[in-house]
Scaffold this active site. Sequence first.
Site, PDB file in Angstrom:
ATOM      1  N   ARG A   1       0.831  -1.212   0.000  1.00 52.17           N
ATOM      2  CA  ARG A   1       0.000   0.000   0.000  1.00 52.17           C
ATOM      3  C   ARG A   1       0.863   1.259   0.000  1.00 52.17           C
ATOM      4  O   ARG A   1       0.559   2.241  -0.679  1.00 52.17           O
ATOM      5  CB  ARG A   1      -0.933  -0.001   1.213  1.00 52.17           C
ATOM      6  CG  ARG A   1      -1.832   1.236   1.296  1.00 52.17           C
ATOM      7  CD  ARG A   1      -2.733   1.172   2.520  1.00 52.17           C
ATOM      8  NE  ARG A   1      -3.652   0.048   2.433  1.00 52.17           N
ATOM      9  CZ  ARG A   1      -4.479  -0.314   3.415  1.00 52.17           C
ATOM     10  NH1 ARG A   1      -4.463   0.344   4.567  1.00 52.17           N
ATOM     11  NH2 ARG A   1      -5.297  -1.336   3.255  1.00 52.17           N
TER      12      ARG A   1
ATOM     13  N   HIS B   1       0.678   4.319  -2.795  1.00 47.75           N
ATOM     14  CA  HIS B   1       0.416   5.716  -2.439  1.00 47.75           C
ATOM     15  C   HIS B   1       1.594   6.611  -2.824  1.00 47.75           C
ATOM     16  O   HIS B   1       1.392   7.787  -3.126  1.00 47.75           O
ATOM     17  CB  HIS B   1       0.140   5.823  -0.944  1.00 47.75           C
ATOM     18  CG  HIS B   1      -1.264   5.439  -0.568  1.00 47.75           C
ATOM     19  ND1 HIS B   1      -2.118   6.288   0.103  1.00 47.75           N
ATOM     20  CD2 HIS B   1      -1.962   4.300  -0.790  1.00 47.75           C
ATOM     21  CE1 HIS B   1      -3.278   5.689   0.281  1.00 47.75           C
ATOM     22  NE2 HIS B   1      -3.206   4.475  -0.251  1.00 47.75           N
TER      23      HIS B   1
ATOM     24  N   ASN C   1      -3.990   9.814   3.589  1.00 46.73           N
ATOM     25  CA  ASN C   1      -2.882   8.982   4.077  1.00 46.73           C
ATOM     26  C   ASN C   1      -2.875   8.816   5.594  1.00 46.73           C
ATOM     27  O   ASN C   1      -2.463   7.780   6.120  1.00 46.73           O
ATOM     28  CB  ASN C   1      -1.537   9.574   3.644  1.00 46.73           C
ATOM     29  CG  ASN C   1      -1.260   9.364   2.166  1.00 46.73           C
ATOM     30  OD1 ASN C   1      -1.818   8.467   1.536  1.00 46.73           O
ATOM     31  ND2 ASN C   1      -0.407  10.204   1.608  1.00 46.73           N
TER      32      ASN C   1
ATOM     33  N   HIS D   1      -6.019  -6.109  -3.122  1.00 47.55           N
ATOM     34  CA  HIS D   1      -6.895  -6.079  -1.950  1.00 47.55           C
ATOM     35  C   HIS D   1      -7.209  -7.470  -1.427  1.00 47.55           C
ATOM     36  O   HIS D   1      -7.978  -7.612  -0.485  1.00 47.55           O
ATOM     37  CB  HIS D   1      -8.188  -5.328  -2.283  1.00 47.55           C
ATOM     38  CG  HIS D   1      -7.987  -3.866  -2.483  1.00 47.55           C
ATOM     39  ND1 HIS D   1      -8.911  -3.044  -3.098  1.00 47.55           N
ATOM     40  CD2 HIS D   1      -6.946  -3.058  -2.141  1.00 47.55           C
ATOM     41  CE1 HIS D   1      -8.448  -1.800  -3.128  1.00 47.55           C
ATOM     42  NE2 HIS D   1      -7.261  -1.779  -2.559  1.00 47.55           N
TER      43      HIS D   1
END
Length: 347
Positions: A73, A77, A105, A204
């Site tokens: 993740r 990001h 975030n 996911h």
Amino acid sequence: MAYNYSLNSRILNLECVVLVLGIFFNSCLHGISDPHLSLDYYKSTCPSVVEIVRKEMACAYLSDPRNAALILRLHFHDCFVQGCDGSVLLDDMVNLQGEKKAPNNKNALKGFRIIDRIKNRLESECPGIVSCADILTVAARDAVLLVGGPYWDVPLGRKDSRSGGYALTDTNLPTADEGLIYIISKFISQGLSVTDMVALSGAHTIGKTRCVNFKKRIYGDFPMTTSLNPISRTYLSNLKSVCPPIGSDNNKTAMDYVTPNLFDNSNYHVLLRGEGLINSDQELYSSFLGFQTKKLVEEYAANPIAFFEQFAESMVKLGNITNPDTYVNGEARKNCRFVNTYIKGHY
């Protein structure tokens, strides 16, 4: 008939918007390939870089298997804001606002200490050579491998930015409640295709998400996307116990409740049953605009090899998103949390 014509016109208009966005952004960004990157970039300056990252990630995984999802993740990001430049790792300073405390975030990203440990090892081995952006990109690949996912070669040679992209986190990062067209546009703006988007959403299958990201879904259209069979009813009941209507926004649950610690194609089967935890995932299969995405969800659910192959290819494309200015003004940070000028001024 008038209603159907109007509906079809709106669909066509939305598709045209996405197509135009794709043409524009693909001409501006470098998401497909980058001449600065190569597989042997550190061959003479730090040949042990990949091995050191691998060992440190293995230790992090053994310490807590959930660390794999945290690093994956973190990489995503980072790359969606200013390209894969390590900007997400920067702490706030007097003259620099980092990305960590941005709304999209804050409370969502962890794993920073894992990257710190890897960087400390590499600074001992080959000081001032390996960028934090490269460390994070390799660590994300190894994180996927550790939980049973595919392997891919990682081109290296990224530079670390000297600035953060706080404001860009709001416009660039996809959010859990967004509709399909908005999510597609955000991927296209990074030079990633609809196929890349559906494949990367398969990440996911590991990790957890906070109640704030799925509360609207479970108290909204969840019953409409499922048949609410006994299993679905039980799942929904469990989700509501984790995430009551009021408060508890930071409570967490697994994105894929079937195999939460294994990287597989289970998340696509969840979508086929209409049980996707967050709206942006379920939209891939249930949205009336999801002509292409629905077919891809069905394909990856039926063929795990096809999913693994596409995920690996899409991760290379994700890792290649760069900002040309970073190669001119970037650096290899000695500490991933601070730019080198700050560190020099405090020694």
